[in-house]
Design an enzyme around this catalytic site. Sequence first.
Site, PDB file in Angstrom:
ATOM      1  N   GLY A 112       1.002  -1.327  -0.071  1.00 21.59           N
ATOM      2  CA  GLY A 112      -0.157   0.130  -0.125  1.00 21.59           C
ATOM      3  C   GLY A 112       0.560   1.391   0.254  1.00 21.59           C
ATOM      4  O   GLY A 112       2.027   1.566   0.373  1.00 21.59           O
ATOM      5  N   GLN A 113      -0.091   2.700   0.180  1.00 17.10           N
ATOM      6  CA  GLN A 113       0.843   3.770  -0.049  1.00 17.10           C
ATOM      7  C   GLN A 113       1.811   3.884   0.876  1.00 17.10           C
ATOM      8  O   GLN A 113       2.874   3.875   0.667  1.00 17.10           O
ATOM      9  CB  GLN A 113      -0.404   4.823   0.094  1.00 17.10           C
ATOM     10  CG  GLN A 113      -0.996   4.937  -1.615  1.00 17.10           C
ATOM     11  CD  GLN A 113      -1.677   6.141  -2.087  1.00 17.10           C
ATOM     12  OE1 GLN A 113      -0.780   7.049  -2.036  1.00 17.10           O
ATOM     13  NE2 GLN A 113      -2.269   5.634  -1.597  1.00 17.10           N
ATOM     14  N   ASP A 136      -2.952 -11.425   6.617  1.00 15.42           N
ATOM     15  CA  ASP A 136      -4.340 -11.094   5.408  1.00 15.42           C
ATOM     16  C   ASP A 136      -5.547 -10.727   6.088  1.00 15.42           C
ATOM     17  O   ASP A 136      -6.118 -11.808   6.548  1.00 15.42           O
ATOM     18  CB  ASP A 136      -4.268 -11.872   5.106  1.00 15.42           C
ATOM     19  CG  ASP A 136      -5.635 -11.298   3.367  1.00 15.42           C
ATOM     20  OD1 ASP A 136      -6.370 -10.457   3.684  1.00 15.42           O
ATOM     21  OD2 ASP A 136      -5.712 -11.760   2.170  1.00 15.42           O
ATOM     22  N   THR A 149      -9.537  -0.012   1.526  1.00 16.18           N
ATOM     23  CA  THR A 149      -9.511   1.655   1.458  1.00 16.18           C
ATOM     24  C   THR A 149     -10.299   1.647   0.771  1.00 16.18           C
ATOM     25  O   THR A 149     -11.199   2.900  -0.248  1.00 16.18           O
ATOM     26  CB  THR A 149      -8.753   2.119   1.240  1.00 16.18           C
ATOM     27  OG1 THR A 149      -7.932   0.965   0.377  1.00 16.18           O
ATOM     28  CG2 THR A 149      -7.577   2.050   2.895  1.00 16.18           C
ATOM     29  N   THR A 169      -9.101   7.295   9.557  1.00 15.91           N
ATOM     30  CA  THR A 169      -9.042   8.377   8.845  1.00 15.91           C
ATOM     31  C   THR A 169     -10.176   9.572   9.047  1.00 15.91           C
ATOM     32  O   THR A 169     -11.631   9.497   9.815  1.00 15.91           O
ATOM     33  CB  THR A 169     -10.279   7.378   7.572  1.00 15.91           C
ATOM     34  OG1 THR A 169     -11.069   8.283   6.740  1.00 15.91           O
ATOM     35  CG2 THR A 169     -11.799   6.485   8.118  1.00 15.91           C
ATOM     36  N   ASP A 170     -10.891  10.202   8.139  1.00 17.91           N
ATOM     37  CA  ASP A 170     -10.964  12.040   8.303  1.00 17.91           C
ATOM     38  C   ASP A 170     -12.565  11.270   8.009  1.00 17.91           C
ATOM     39  O   ASP A 170     -13.581  11.687   8.426  1.00 17.91           O
ATOM     40  CB  ASP A 170     -10.722  12.691   7.288  1.00 17.91           C
ATOM     41  CG  ASP A 170     -11.025  11.726   5.799  1.00 17.91           C
ATOM     42  OD1 ASP A 170     -10.728  10.881   5.925  1.00 17.91           O
ATOM     43  OD2 ASP A 170     -11.593  13.074   4.960  1.00 17.91           O
ATOM     44  N   TYR A 179     -17.320   2.150   5.557  1.00 18.04           N
ATOM     45  CA  TYR A 179     -16.020   1.960   5.353  1.00 18.04           C
ATOM     46  C   TYR A 179     -15.886   2.954   6.481  1.00 18.04           C
ATOM     47  O   TYR A 179     -14.834   2.794   7.152  1.00 18.04           O
ATOM     48  CB  TYR A 179     -15.284   3.058   3.928  1.00 18.04           C
ATOM     49  CG  TYR A 179     -14.234   3.606   4.451  1.00 18.04           C
ATOM     50  CD1 TYR A 179     -12.723   2.701   4.478  1.00 18.04           C
ATOM     51  CD2 TYR A 179     -13.627   4.866   4.121  1.00 18.04           C
ATOM     52  CE1 TYR A 179     -11.594   3.325   4.552  1.00 18.04           C
ATOM     53  CE2 TYR A 179     -12.534   5.521   4.761  1.00 18.04           C
ATOM     54  CZ  TYR A 179     -11.446   4.295   4.504  1.00 18.04           C
ATOM     55  OH  TYR A 179     -10.153   4.536   5.569  1.00 18.04           O
ATOM     56  N   LYS A 210     -14.087   1.287  10.368  1.00 19.15           N
ATOM     57  CA  LYS A 210     -12.483   2.331  10.736  1.00 19.15           C
ATOM     58  C   LYS A 210     -12.961   2.924  12.001  1.00 19.15           C
ATOM     59  O   LYS A 210     -11.751   2.343  13.136  1.00 19.15           O
ATOM     60  CB  LYS A 210     -12.556   3.294   9.791  1.00 19.15           C
ATOM     61  CG  LYS A 210     -11.790   2.856   8.435  1.00 19.15           C
ATOM     62  CD  LYS A 210     -10.482   2.239   8.550  1.00 19.15           C
ATOM     63  CE  LYS A 210      -9.560   3.035   8.968  1.00 19.15           C
ATOM     64  NZ  LYS A 210      -7.988   1.997   8.547  1.00 19.15           N
ATOM     65  N   TRP A 244      -7.318  12.346   2.754  1.00 15.20           N
ATOM     66  CA  TRP A 244      -6.733  12.081   1.442  1.00 15.20           C
ATOM     67  C   TRP A 244      -5.237  11.957   0.948  1.00 15.20           C
ATOM     68  O   TRP A 244      -4.378  12.741   0.323  1.00 15.20           O
ATOM     69  CB  TRP A 244      -7.013  13.374   0.593  1.00 15.20           C
ATOM     70  CG  TRP A 244      -8.336  13.983   0.810  1.00 15.20           C
ATOM     71  CD1 TRP A 244      -9.566  13.347   2.190  1.00 15.20           C
ATOM     72  CD2 TRP A 244      -9.199  15.135   0.770  1.00 15.20           C
ATOM     73  NE1 TRP A 244     -10.600  14.441   1.304  1.00 15.20           N
ATOM     74  CE2 TRP A 244     -10.671  15.415   0.591  1.00 15.20           C
ATOM     75  CE3 TRP A 244      -8.693  16.199  -0.616  1.00 15.20           C
ATOM     76  CZ2 TRP A 244     -11.256  16.835   0.121  1.00 15.20           C
ATOM     77  CZ3 TRP A 244      -9.764  16.412  -0.424  1.00 15.20           C
ATOM     78  CH2 TRP A 244     -11.185  17.249  -0.809  1.00 15.20           C
TER      79      TRP A 244
END
Length: 304
Positions: free
Chosen positions: A12-13, A35, A70, A109-110, A133, A137, A158
């Site tokens: 992932g990023q 996983d 995500t 997350t926001d 989502y 979270k 973002w």
Amino acid sequence: MVSPILVIGRSGQLATALAMAGRPGLHRLGRPAIDFDRPETLDAALEAALDAAAPGLVVPGLVVNAAAWTAVDAAEQEVAAAERANRDGPARLAELCAARAVPLIHVSTDYVFDGTKGTPYAETDPTSPRTVYGRTKLDGERAILQAHDRAIILRTAWVYSPYGRNFVRTMLDAATKRPVLRVVGDQRGNPTSADDLAAAILAIAERIGRTGWQAGYAGLFHAAGTGDTTWHGLATAALEDAARAGHKMPEIQAIATADWPTPAARPADSRLDCTRLHDVFGVRLPLWRDSVAKVVATLTAPAP
């Protein structure tokens, strides 16, 4: 001696950005070894890593969970999978870390907010997610904090980077194919570079390593790029930077959320107040506009 860090997530990023930072002693553990969507993989893989039974790994001084579901729209239909990835897996990870007194940093997350406040959200503001989502979270946050008294939750927003699938890369690719792009202009938030978020996490790790765990480190923190904009503003900034590097500049039309319907409702204004992160850890992420320019410069650099 640098304390080892175990990162849950491989491709992932954020996991990629953490690896690219070059921090010694950082080890990534991801699919297929672990996983969250396959609960049967969790205990054996995590216990081996946390007990230093994995080849070449010593007991970590910190675990970072960079793995999550995500796919915001897909979660509306794949509810059970989102729950496993965003709630159940992280909760079990927190339990395993708690049993060994290993601090855990978990990224959230926001989207735990509904976007109606009208000013940036603080950690103490009420949550009200509008999507599966966001709800999963939030459930994950609560389960982690209940299971582990040495857990740090970093809510971000973002996220983009030179790696993986993200909004900035999508816009740069779309600009090569279409002369006109229509981008939502009435949703506001804090664009966050994965590289900046990784640097913030490593700064927190360094603080914990230097001071030892402190009770004030636990709990919720907002960690997002400094400043805010809309998706249209982010697209415009990225494509203007690309144009300066010689790429085509399309026309970018601002549209309303209603003109771009999605299965999952996005918060209209999910700006985050990141004051507590600075007050406790001395960390503030860079201006989003500067970070976008860096990412676009990487993406548009001539191939070696």
